[in-house]
Design a protein around this motif. Sequence first.
Motif, PDB file in Angstrom:
ATOM      1  N   TYR A   1       1.716 -13.397 -11.921  1.00 27.84           N
ATOM      2  CA  TYR A   1       1.409 -12.021 -12.266  1.00 27.84           C
ATOM      3  C   TYR A   1       1.357 -11.175 -10.995  1.00 27.84           C
ATOM      4  N   VAL A   2       1.783  -9.925 -11.119  1.00 28.74           N
ATOM      5  CA  VAL A   2       1.714  -8.979 -10.007  1.00 28.74           C
ATOM      6  C   VAL A   2       0.790  -7.848 -10.422  1.00 28.74           C
ATOM      7  N   TYR A   3      -0.133  -7.524  -9.546  1.00 30.05           N
ATOM      8  CA  TYR A   3      -1.090  -6.443  -9.782  1.00 30.05           C
ATOM      9  C   TYR A   3      -0.795  -5.345  -8.773  1.00 30.05           C
ATOM     10  N   GLU A   4      -0.777  -4.104  -9.257  1.00 36.58           N
ATOM     11  CA  GLU A   4      -0.444  -2.982  -8.383  1.00 36.58           C
ATOM     12  C   GLU A   4      -1.397  -1.826  -8.645  1.00 36.58           C
ATOM     13  N   TYR A   5      -1.946  -1.299  -7.577  1.00 38.00           N
ATOM     14  CA  TYR A   5      -2.889  -0.183  -7.652  1.00 38.00           C
ATOM     15  C   TYR A   5      -2.459   0.888  -6.657  1.00 38.00           C
ATOM     16  N   ILE A   6      -2.774   2.129  -6.979  1.00 38.85           N
ATOM     17  CA  ILE A   6      -2.572   3.247  -6.059  1.00 38.85           C
ATOM     18  C   ILE A   6      -3.928   3.928  -5.875  1.00 38.85           C
ATOM     19  N   LEU A   7      -4.396   3.963  -4.649  1.00 37.52           N
ATOM     20  CA  LEU A   7      -5.622   4.680  -4.317  1.00 37.52           C
ATOM     21  C   LEU A   7      -5.218   6.071  -3.851  1.00 37.52           C
ATOM     22  N   LYS A   8      -5.772   7.099  -4.489  1.00 35.92           N
ATOM     23  CA  LYS A   8      -5.443   8.479  -4.096  1.00 35.92           C
ATOM     24  C   LYS A   8      -6.646   9.099  -3.406  1.00 35.92           C
ATOM     25  N   VAL A   9      -6.376   9.661  -2.229  1.00 37.91           N
ATOM     26  CA  VAL A   9      -7.418  10.317  -1.442  1.00 37.91           C
ATOM     27  C   VAL A   9      -6.948  11.733  -1.152  1.00 37.91           C
ATOM     28  N   SER A  10      -7.798  12.706  -1.478  1.00 39.35           N
ATOM     29  CA  SER A  10      -7.425  14.107  -1.223  1.00 39.35           C
ATOM     30  C   SER A  10      -8.378  14.721  -0.203  1.00 39.35           C
ATOM     31  N   ASN A  11      -7.831  15.615   0.592  1.00 39.03           N
ATOM     32  CA  ASN A  11      -8.613  16.347   1.588  1.00 39.03           C
ATOM     33  C   ASN A  11      -8.693  17.796   1.140  1.00 39.03           C
ATOM     34  N   LYS A  12      -9.851  18.197   0.672  1.00 35.57           N
ATOM     35  CA  LYS A  12     -10.055  19.569   0.204  1.00 35.57           C
ATOM     36  C   LYS A  12     -10.723  20.442   1.261  1.00 35.57           C
ATOM     37  N   ARG A  13     -10.861  19.886   2.445  1.00 33.08           N
ATOM     38  CA  ARG A  13     -11.453  20.657   3.542  1.00 33.08           C
ATOM     39  C   ARG A  13     -10.407  21.534   4.210  1.00 33.08           C
ATOM     40  N   LYS A  14     -10.873  22.425   5.059  1.00 33.52           N
ATOM     41  CA  LYS A  14      -9.963  23.355   5.730  1.00 33.52           C
ATOM     42  C   LYS A  14      -9.428  22.800   7.051  1.00 33.52           C
ATOM     43  N   ARG A  15      -9.766  21.572   7.336  1.00 31.06           N
ATOM     44  CA  ARG A  15      -9.271  20.939   8.571  1.00 31.06           C
ATOM     45  C   ARG A  15      -8.795  19.518   8.254  1.00 31.06           C
ATOM     46  N   ASP A  16      -7.966  18.972   9.143  1.00 32.44           N
ATOM     47  CA  ASP A  16      -7.522  17.592   8.996  1.00 32.44           C
ATOM     48  C   ASP A  16      -8.729  16.665   9.129  1.00 32.44           C
ATOM     49  N   GLU A  17      -8.704  15.538   8.414  1.00 29.73           N
ATOM     50  CA  GLU A  17      -9.821  14.595   8.447  1.00 29.73           C
ATOM     51  C   GLU A  17      -9.322  13.181   8.723  1.00 29.73           C
ATOM     52  N   GLU A  18     -10.050  12.480   9.576  1.00 27.40           N
ATOM     53  CA  GLU A  18      -9.805  11.060   9.815  1.00 27.40           C
ATOM     54  C   GLU A  18     -10.587  10.297   8.754  1.00 27.40           C
ATOM     55  N   ILE A  19      -9.930   9.357   8.061  1.00 33.51           N
ATOM     56  CA  ILE A  19     -10.615   8.582   7.025  1.00 33.51           C
ATOM     57  C   ILE A  19     -10.411   7.085   7.272  1.00 33.51           C
ATOM     58  N   ALA A  20     -11.303   6.311   6.701  1.00 35.44           N
ATOM     59  CA  ALA A  20     -11.165   4.856   6.648  1.00 35.44           C
ATOM     60  C   ALA A  20     -11.456   4.463   5.211  1.00 35.44           C
ATOM     61  N   VAL A  21     -10.510   3.783   4.579  1.00 41.56           N
ATOM     62  CA  VAL A  21     -10.658   3.327   3.195  1.00 41.56           C
ATOM     63  C   VAL A  21     -10.640   1.812   3.221  1.00 41.56           C
ATOM     64  N   GLN A  22     -11.594   1.203   2.508  1.00 40.96           N
ATOM     65  CA  GLN A  22     -11.649  -0.256   2.421  1.00 40.96           C
ATOM     66  C   GLN A  22     -11.546  -0.695   0.970  1.00 40.96           C
ATOM     67  N   ASP A  23     -10.837  -1.791   0.746  1.00 44.90           N
ATOM     68  CA  ASP A  23     -10.732  -2.395  -0.578  1.00 44.90           C
ATOM     69  C   ASP A  23     -10.501  -3.884  -0.377  1.00 44.90           C
ATOM     70  N   GLN A  24     -10.742  -4.658  -1.419  1.00 44.02           N
ATOM     71  CA  GLN A  24     -10.577  -6.100  -1.326  1.00 44.02           C
ATOM     72  C   GLN A  24      -9.544  -6.580  -2.332  1.00 44.02           C
ATOM     73  N   PHE A  25      -8.723  -7.526  -1.931  1.00 41.71           N
ATOM     74  CA  PHE A  25      -7.874  -8.196  -2.891  1.00 41.71           C
ATOM     75  C   PHE A  25      -8.415  -9.613  -3.069  1.00 41.71           C
ATOM     76  N   PRO A  26      -8.093 -10.280  -4.171  1.00 43.86           N
ATOM     77  CA  PRO A  26      -8.761 -11.535  -4.531  1.00 43.86           C
ATOM     78  C   PRO A  26      -8.624 -12.657  -3.506  1.00 43.86           C
ATOM     79  N   ILE A  27      -9.625 -13.515  -3.515  1.00 38.72           N
ATOM     80  CA  ILE A  27      -9.626 -14.735  -2.722  1.00 38.72           C
ATOM     81  C   ILE A  27      -9.685 -15.885  -3.726  1.00 38.72           C
ATOM     82  N   SER A  28      -8.839 -16.867  -3.544  1.00 38.93           N
ATOM     83  CA  SER A  28      -8.848 -18.024  -4.429  1.00 38.93           C
ATOM     84  C   SER A  28      -9.687 -19.139  -3.824  1.00 38.93           C
ATOM     85  N   GLY A  29     -10.557 -19.715  -4.646  1.00 41.26           N
ATOM     86  CA  GLY A  29     -11.326 -20.877  -4.224  1.00 41.26           C
ATOM     87  C   GLY A  29     -10.682 -22.173  -4.706  1.00 41.26           C
ATOM     88  N   ASN A  30      -9.509 -22.056  -5.309  1.00 45.41           N
ATOM     89  CA  ASN A  30      -8.796 -23.197  -5.883  1.00 45.41           C
ATOM     90  C   ASN A  30      -7.432 -23.294  -5.194  1.00 45.41           C
TER      91      ASN A  30
END
Length: 90
Positions: free
Chosen positions: A1-30
């Motif tokens: 199986y293939v899983y696909e996600y799109i994370l959307k981040v918007s900047n509504k401020r009046k200046r450019d912003e530095e961001i850091a986004v973290q997410d986890q993909f699965p770890i198999s114990g088997n």
Amino acid sequence: YVYEYILKVSNKRKRDEEIAVQDQFPISGNQEIKVELLEPKISATETSIKVNESNIIEWKQTIKSGSVVEIPLKFSVEYPKGERITGLTQ
């Protein structure tokens, strides 16, 4: 199986912003269950995307004022027929 996600981040401020986004993909114990990160592509020279030993992916990026950035996350999970997998929607 293939899983696909799109994370959307918007900047509504009046200046450019530095961001850091973290997410986890699965770890198999088997050993019979294989998880492979397909996207983003990680390379040793890439500094804006990193994966740690806990399978946490971190994207660092500058988002221009008023713009939206799409961050892809795509991985495959292979397992023997009849094996029960929990925690993922199939």
